[in-house]
Motif scaffolding. Structure first.
Motif, PDB file in Angstrom:
ATOM      1  N   PHE A   1       0.804  -1.217   0.000  1.00 39.51           N
ATOM      2  CA  PHE A   1       0.000   0.000   0.000  1.00 39.51           C
ATOM      3  C   PHE A   1       0.838   1.270   0.000  1.00 39.51           C
ATOM      4  O   PHE A   1       0.397   2.308  -0.511  1.00 39.51           O
TER       5      PHE A   1
ATOM      6  N   TRP B   1      -4.105   3.056  -5.668  1.00 39.54           N
ATOM      7  CA  TRP B   1      -5.117   3.294  -4.649  1.00 39.54           C
ATOM      8  C   TRP B   1      -5.505   4.764  -4.587  1.00 39.54           C
ATOM      9  O   TRP B   1      -6.659   5.107  -4.322  1.00 39.54           O
ATOM     10  N   GLU B   2      -4.569   5.644  -4.834  1.00 42.09           N
ATOM     11  CA  GLU B   2      -4.890   7.065  -4.889  1.00 42.09           C
ATOM     12  C   GLU B   2      -5.913   7.331  -5.989  1.00 42.09           C
ATOM     13  O   GLU B   2      -6.879   8.077  -5.801  1.00 42.09           O
TER      14      GLU B   2
ATOM     15  N   LEU C   1      -7.969   5.003  -7.431  1.00 41.89           N
ATOM     16  CA  LEU C   1      -9.199   4.273  -7.155  1.00 41.89           C
ATOM     17  C   LEU C   1     -10.102   5.044  -6.206  1.00 41.89           C
ATOM     18  O   LEU C   1     -11.336   5.031  -6.346  1.00 41.89           O
ATOM     19  N   THR C   2      -9.512   5.714  -5.236  1.00 41.37           N
ATOM     20  CA  THR C   2     -10.292   6.410  -4.217  1.00 41.37           C
ATOM     21  C   THR C   2     -10.574   7.863  -4.577  1.00 41.37           C
ATOM     22  O   THR C   2     -11.079   8.622  -3.755  1.00 41.37           O
TER      23      THR C   2
ATOM     24  N   ARG D   1     -12.454  -1.539 -11.989  1.00 42.71           N
ATOM     25  CA  ARG D   1     -12.175  -0.706 -10.819  1.00 42.71           C
ATOM     26  C   ARG D   1     -13.390   0.131 -10.429  1.00 42.71           C
ATOM     27  O   ARG D   1     -13.552   0.479  -9.256  1.00 42.71           O
TER      28      ARG D   1
ATOM     29  N   ARG E   1     -14.739   0.394  -6.703  1.00 43.36           N
ATOM     30  CA  ARG E   1     -15.000   1.707  -6.086  1.00 43.36           C
ATOM     31  C   ARG E   1     -16.424   1.775  -5.558  1.00 43.36           C
ATOM     32  O   ARG E   1     -16.654   2.223  -4.427  1.00 43.36           O
TER      33      ARG E   1
ATOM     34  N   ARG F   1     -16.780  -0.412  -2.408  1.00 36.43           N
ATOM     35  CA  ARG F   1     -16.162   0.216  -1.245  1.00 36.43           C
ATOM     36  C   ARG F   1     -17.017   1.370  -0.728  1.00 36.43           C
ATOM     37  O   ARG F   1     -17.138   1.568   0.482  1.00 36.43           O
TER      38      ARG F   1
ATOM     39  N   GLY G   1      -6.451   4.491   5.171  1.00 38.64           N
ATOM     40  CA  GLY G   1      -6.179   4.758   3.760  1.00 38.64           C
ATOM     41  C   GLY G   1      -6.143   6.241   3.469  1.00 38.64           C
ATOM     42  O   GLY G   1      -5.425   7.000   4.115  1.00 38.64           O
TER      43      GLY G   1
ATOM     44  N   LEU H   1      -0.241   7.135   1.526  1.00 43.91           N
ATOM     45  CA  LEU H   1      -1.694   7.304   1.482  1.00 43.91           C
ATOM     46  C   LEU H   1      -2.156   8.355   2.480  1.00 43.91           C
ATOM     47  O   LEU H   1      -3.130   9.082   2.222  1.00 43.91           O
TER      48      LEU H   1
ATOM     49  N   SER I   1      -2.144  -8.180  -5.096  1.00 45.72           N
ATOM     50  CA  SER I   1      -2.108  -7.637  -3.748  1.00 45.72           C
ATOM     51  C   SER I   1      -1.861  -8.778  -2.765  1.00 45.72           C
ATOM     52  O   SER I   1      -1.981  -9.950  -3.125  1.00 45.72           O
TER      53      SER I   1
ATOM     54  N   TYR J   1     -15.137  -6.735  -5.863  1.00 45.66           N
ATOM     55  CA  TYR J   1     -15.173  -6.376  -4.446  1.00 45.66           C
ATOM     56  C   TYR J   1     -16.199  -7.250  -3.743  1.00 45.66           C
ATOM     57  O   TYR J   1     -17.369  -7.296  -4.126  1.00 45.66           O
TER      58      TYR J   1
END
Length: 230
Positions: A16, A24-25, A27-28, A37, A41, A44, A70, A94, A184, A221
């Motif tokens: 991470f 991850w930056e 994705l979020t 993705r 997203r 989550r 995160g 993160l 991962s 997910y």
């Protein structure tokens, strides 16, 4: 904590904070991502809302631990309800993103820290939230983590596990076909019954009750919302 837990924690920190930090930056964020993705997203987002729904609507004066925060999305929502949030993660990169994205209106209510989410130095809390930060561990290690946090938590710990289902097992088997560098750290499916037995085998969780708040599946997910409360 077991040697397996410590080894896994090191793998997660590398993944991470270095290997997948940029992914991850993105994705979020609100940036355009692949269809796969997008489903992650969306899943989550739904899970975050599910966990937050288990907390009081008014958190004014409450102290919340966002364990494995995160980029701070859940921390911000808890702070908007008035909570004082300690947001801890093992990935400093993160956390830098989290600080940059935190609205000024709630920034004074959130303290971001790099380190161990089980650290005693974090203090005591009214509630703990651990979204997808325990899904890489075995039931016994999850039980130990919950017990450790429980000694410093007044009311509840809401968290997620990877549910032990045929569908998820098949997904994980398919993912194992990819080269190690593209994957991962392993997810460890855990059933509610198995986790319940692991908690029941401990003498320090007898006054806590375990329950599920349902599963969310969105593309790749797949996670289950759980809670232990007094």
């Amino acid at each position: 904590m077991s040697e397996t837990f410590q080894t896994k924690r090191g793998q997660l920190e590398t993944y991470f904070d270095r290997t997948a930090a940029k992914a991850w930056e993105q994705l979020t964020s609100t940036e355009k991502v692949s269809k796969i993705r997008e489903t992650v997203r969306a899943g989550r987002d739904r899970m975050r809302a599910t966990l937050l729904a288990q907390l009081p609507d008014d958190l004014t004066g409450a102290r919340i631990l966002d364990a494995g925060c995160g980029v701070g999305q859940l921390s911000v929502e808890a702070a908007r309800r008035g909570a004082e949030v300690i947001a801890v993660d093992i990935a400093p990169n993160l956390l830098e993103v989290a600080r940059a994205r935190t609205p000024d209106a709630v920034a004074h209510l959130i303290e971001y820290r790099a380190g161990d989410m089980l650290g005693a130095d974090l203090g005591a809390f009214d509630h703990v939230v651990a979204m997808d930060s325990l899904i890489h561990y075995r039931a016994d290690d999850i039980a130990h983590a919950l017990a450790t946090l429980g000694t410093r938590t007044r009311h509840s710990i809401v968290f997620t596990v990877a549910p032990r289902t045929v569908a998820l097992t098949a997904m994980l088997a398919a993912g194992a076909l990819f080269p190690r560098s593209d994957r991962s750290p392993d997810i460890r499916p855990v059933s509610e019954a198995r986790l319940g037995r692991a908690l029941g085998a401990r003498g320090d969780m007898t006054d806590w009750a375990l329950r599920s708040h349902g599963r969310i599946k969105s593309g790749f997910y797949f996670s289950e919302a759980m809670e232990v409360s007094r």
